[in-house]
Each structure stands twice: as structure tokens, then as C-alpha cells.
Write a protein that holds these residues in place. Structure first.
Motif, PDB file in Angstrom:
ATOM      1  N   ALA A   1     -26.402  12.806  21.178  1.00 46.38           N
ATOM      2  CA  ALA A   1     -27.608  13.035  21.958  1.00 46.38           C
ATOM      3  C   ALA A   1     -28.871  12.792  21.144  1.00 46.38           C
ATOM      4  O   ALA A   1     -29.957  13.129  21.587  1.00 46.38           O
ATOM      5  CB  ALA A   1     -27.613  14.467  22.497  1.00 46.38           C
ATOM      6  N   GLY A   2     -28.726  12.229  19.945  1.00 47.67           N
ATOM      7  CA  GLY A   2     -29.892  11.960  19.119  1.00 47.67           C
ATOM      8  C   GLY A   2     -30.443  13.172  18.400  1.00 47.67           C
ATOM      9  O   GLY A   2     -31.554  13.139  17.881  1.00 47.67           O
ATOM     10  N   ARG A   3     -29.695  14.251  18.370  1.00 51.34           N
ATOM     11  CA  ARG A   3     -30.148  15.485  17.721  1.00 51.34           C
ATOM     12  C   ARG A   3     -30.082  15.345  16.198  1.00 51.34           C
ATOM     13  O   ARG A   3     -29.132  14.795  15.654  1.00 51.34           O
ATOM     14  CB  ARG A   3     -29.278  16.658  18.170  1.00 51.34           C
ATOM     15  N   ASN A   4     -31.084  15.903  15.504  1.00 55.55           N
ATOM     16  CA  ASN A   4     -31.090  15.913  14.049  1.00 55.55           C
ATOM     17  C   ASN A   4     -30.275  17.063  13.476  1.00 55.55           C
ATOM     18  O   ASN A   4     -29.733  16.964  12.378  1.00 55.55           O
ATOM     19  CB  ASN A   4     -32.528  16.021  13.529  1.00 55.55           C
ATOM     20  N   ALA A   5     -30.233  18.158  14.206  1.00 59.14           N
ATOM     21  CA  ALA A   5     -29.580  19.362  13.693  1.00 59.14           C
ATOM     22  C   ALA A   5     -29.263  20.283  14.854  1.00 59.14           C
ATOM     23  O   ALA A   5     -29.799  20.142  15.956  1.00 59.14           O
ATOM     24  CB  ALA A   5     -30.491  20.074  12.689  1.00 59.14           C
ATOM     25  N   LEU A   6     -28.391  21.240  14.596  1.00 57.62           N
ATOM     26  CA  LEU A   6     -28.147  22.303  15.556  1.00 57.62           C
ATOM     27  C   LEU A   6     -29.248  23.348  15.441  1.00 57.62           C
ATOM     28  O   LEU A   6     -29.844  23.519  14.383  1.00 57.62           O
ATOM     29  CB  LEU A   6     -26.791  22.962  15.292  1.00 57.62           C
ATOM     30  N   THR A   7     -29.521  24.048  16.514  1.00 53.93           N
ATOM     31  CA  THR A   7     -30.446  25.172  16.434  1.00 53.93           C
ATOM     32  C   THR A   7     -29.799  26.302  15.638  1.00 53.93           C
ATOM     33  O   THR A   7     -28.587  26.284  15.362  1.00 53.93           O
ATOM     34  CB  THR A   7     -30.809  25.689  17.834  1.00 53.93           C
ATOM     35  N   VAL A 209     -27.357  23.832  10.507  1.00 54.44           N
ATOM     36  CA  VAL A 209     -26.379  22.760  10.408  1.00 54.44           C
ATOM     37  C   VAL A 209     -27.096  21.440  10.683  1.00 54.44           C
ATOM     38  O   VAL A 209     -27.623  21.235  11.777  1.00 54.44           O
ATOM     39  CB  VAL A 209     -25.213  22.949  11.404  1.00 54.44           C
ATOM     40  N   VAL A 210     -27.141  20.579   9.682  1.00 53.98           N
ATOM     41  CA  VAL A 210     -27.758  19.260   9.809  1.00 53.98           C
ATOM     42  C   VAL A 210     -26.678  18.262  10.210  1.00 53.98           C
ATOM     43  O   VAL A 210     -25.576  18.266   9.651  1.00 53.98           O
ATOM     44  CB  VAL A 210     -28.418  18.833   8.482  1.00 53.98           C
ATOM     45  N   LEU A 211     -27.000  17.415  11.171  1.00 54.48           N
ATOM     46  CA  LEU A 211     -26.026  16.459  11.688  1.00 54.48           C
ATOM     47  C   LEU A 211     -26.053  15.158  10.900  1.00 54.48           C
ATOM     48  O   LEU A 211     -27.088  14.748  10.371  1.00 54.48           O
ATOM     49  CB  LEU A 211     -26.292  16.198  13.171  1.00 54.48           C
ATOM     50  N   ALA A 212     -24.910  14.497  10.829  1.00 54.79           N
ATOM     51  CA  ALA A 212     -24.727  13.365   9.933  1.00 54.79           C
ATOM     52  C   ALA A 212     -25.642  12.192  10.244  1.00 54.79           C
ATOM     53  O   ALA A 212     -26.053  11.471   9.348  1.00 54.79           O
ATOM     54  CB  ALA A 212     -23.273  12.907   9.975  1.00 54.79           C
ATOM     55  N   SER A 213     -25.995  11.999  11.493  1.00 53.88           N
ATOM     56  CA  SER A 213     -26.784  10.828  11.861  1.00 53.88           C
ATOM     57  C   SER A 213     -28.165  10.826  11.235  1.00 53.88           C
ATOM     58  O   SER A 213     -28.798   9.783  11.116  1.00 53.88           O
ATOM     59  CB  SER A 213     -26.923  10.748  13.382  1.00 53.88           C
ATOM     60  N   SER A 214     -28.666  11.999  10.822  1.00 56.01           N
ATOM     61  CA  SER A 214     -30.030  12.079  10.306  1.00 56.01           C
ATOM     62  C   SER A 214     -30.101  12.566   8.870  1.00 56.01           C
ATOM     63  O   SER A 214     -31.184  12.744   8.342  1.00 56.01           O
ATOM     64  CB  SER A 214     -30.859  13.024  11.175  1.00 56.01           C
ATOM     65  N   ALA A 215     -28.950  12.787   8.244  1.00 60.84           N
ATOM     66  CA  ALA A 215     -28.976  13.411   6.916  1.00 60.84           C
ATOM     67  C   ALA A 215     -29.472  12.433   5.858  1.00 60.84           C
ATOM     68  O   ALA A 215     -29.062  11.285   5.814  1.00 60.84           O
ATOM     69  CB  ALA A 215     -27.578  13.900   6.538  1.00 60.84           C
ATOM     70  N   ALA A 216     -30.362  12.910   5.013  1.00 61.37           N
ATOM     71  CA  ALA A 216     -30.782  12.132   3.855  1.00 61.37           C
ATOM     72  C   ALA A 216     -29.735  12.310   2.773  1.00 61.37           C
ATOM     73  O   ALA A 216     -29.271  13.402   2.513  1.00 61.37           O
ATOM     74  CB  ALA A 216     -32.137  12.627   3.359  1.00 61.37           C
ATOM     75  N   THR A 217     -29.352  11.215   2.123  1.00 60.83           N
ATOM     76  CA  THR A 217     -28.292  11.257   1.127  1.00 60.83           C
ATOM     77  C   THR A 217     -28.878  11.094  -0.267  1.00 60.83           C
ATOM     78  O   THR A 217     -29.613  10.146  -0.526  1.00 60.83           O
ATOM     79  CB  THR A 217     -27.270  10.129   1.379  1.00 60.83           C
TER      80      THR A 217
END
Length: 230
Positions: A1-7, A209-217
Motif C-alpha cells: 500500500a506504499g506505507r513506510n512503516a507501521l503505526t 516497525v519500518v517496512l522494507a520498501s522504504s528502509a535506508a540501508t
């Protein structure tokens, strides 16, 4: 859904599903529901704005502590709605735990080593002392039990100023749960800070909880000690 993280609420529900203790609370969407939750929970409460775009709440005044009673809870709901404006989706009403030892636990995916579980001093001491130890996931039972002994301030886990020693089995279970969560590729990072010791029991008072699609590595391996990146 394009979310960066969980609430925060979603993050805590996920952690609870894996056996990590979280404070008793309720998610409410109206002032009336906030009043009812306050009546049911009793005592001093924490109220926090919740929304997909709300990740760091303190700076925006989106956390109110010491709320007491239904009337105050209803008024605080309206205050948070005013401060968060369109970003507000709901408000988390939680029972406040007594102040005590603040630790942190987390999970991060390192580009070289893969998933890494972290444990250390939490709260303001995270940045001040940087006393955090790391272990590669998956952790077996012995590794989960031994990770807390790798921090410099490990004596804080023993009897401390009249407080009992931390339940080491429960603490190991929290670290083991984070290790199992590393099996979910959708998760890039988990930050539990503080992991408050309530009596002898670790409780995840705040979680992200940060989601993988937006995580900085990061481009380098984890340091010997230091905090998980926010």
C-alpha cells in the motif's frame, strides 16, 4: 500500500502476536471512545496520536502523559486532533507503567551481515552512552539469553535500588521474538525504545516497525556498540 512503516498501534499488535508484552490500551477514534477507554483502564494514562504519517510524535506534541479520568481523556483527544490535524487517524490510550529501568531492543538488516538483533540501554541513555550489543539473527536460545550480558551496564539487569532482578527468561523471549520477526522480508527494521522493566517484566512501551520498501540501508557493518538508527 506504499506505507513506510507501521503505526505504533500496529507495531505493538505485531510484537504482541509474537509474545512481546505491551501496555494495556485501546485505539479510539472519538472523544467519547477515549472517555470510555479511560474509564475501563483507570489510573494515569498516556495518549498518543496515531496515523500512517505520524512516526515521531514527541516533537509535535502528539504524546500526552498523566491523563486521568474520562473527562480529561476526552479533552486530550480533542487536543491531539487539533495538533495532528489531517494526519490523525486515531488515538492510542494506554495505561502508564511506573518509571523504571529503560532498555532498548531492535532488529536491523545490515547489507553485509544480514539481520542483526540489538539490545542495550534505552531512553535518553541510548544516545548518551551508546551501550548496545548486537548479535546475528537467527538467535538460538543460548544466544538470546547471552546477548544482554554483552552490554557494559549489564548490572542494571540485577536487583537495582529495591527493584527485583529482570526476568531473564522473559527478556530472552523478547529477543527471540525479534529474531523470528527477521524471517518476514517485509520488515526492514524494528525499534523498541524504551523496553521498560515493569517490576521484573520487560514491556515494549514504544515501538516502530519500518517496512522494507522504504528502509535506508547502511553501507558499513554494525558498530561494536551504538544505537539503532531512528
Amino acid at each position: 500500500a506504499g506505507r513506510n512503516a507501521l503505526t505504533e498501534w500496529e507495531s505493538k499488535q505485531l510484537l504482541a502476536a509474537y509474545g512481546v508484552p505491551v501496555p494495556e490500551g485501546a485505539l479510539v477514534t472519538t472523544a467519547e471512545e477515549a472517555a470510555a477507554a479511560a474509564e475501563r483502564l483507570g489510573g494515569k494514562l498516556a495518549m498518543k496520536a496515531v496515523g500512517a504519517g505520524i512516526l515521531h510524535k514527541t516533537e509535535g506534541g502528539l504524546v500526552v502523559l498523566g491523563v486521568a479520568g474520562p473527562d480529561e481523556a476526552a479533552a486530550t483527544f480533542e487536543l491531539l486532533r487539533e495538533r495532528a490535524d489531517d494526519a490523525l487517524e486515531a488515538v492510542l490510550v494506554e495505561r502508564t507503567l511506573p518509571g523504571g529501568r529503560e532498555l532498548l531492543a531492535g532488529l536491523k538488516r545490515d547489507p553485509v551481515y544480514g539481520p542483526v538483533v540489538a539490545f542495550g540501554l534505552g531512553g535518553v541513555m541510548t544516545e548518551v552512552l551508546g551501550d548496545v550489543a548486537f548479535a546475528l539473527a537467527p538467535l538460538d536460545a543460548a544466544e538470546a539469553a547471552g546477548l544482554p550480558d554483552l552490554i557494559g551496564a549489564r548490572a542494571v539487569l540485577d536487583e537495582f535500588r529495591g527493584a527485583p532482578a529482570v526476568d531473564r527468561a522473559a527478556l530472552s523471549a523478547v529477543l527471540g521474538a525479534l529474531s523470528r520477526l527477521a524471517e518476514l522480508p517485509q520488515i526492514a527494521e524494528i525499534d523498541v525504545n524504551p523496553l521498560l522493566i515493569d517490576g521484573d517484566r520487560p514491556v515494549a512501551v514504544d515501538a516502530l516497525v519500518v517496512l522494507a520498501s522504504s528502509a535506508a540501508t547502511a553501507a558499513s557493518p554494525p558498530p561494536a556498540s551504538g544505537a539503532i538508527s531512528p
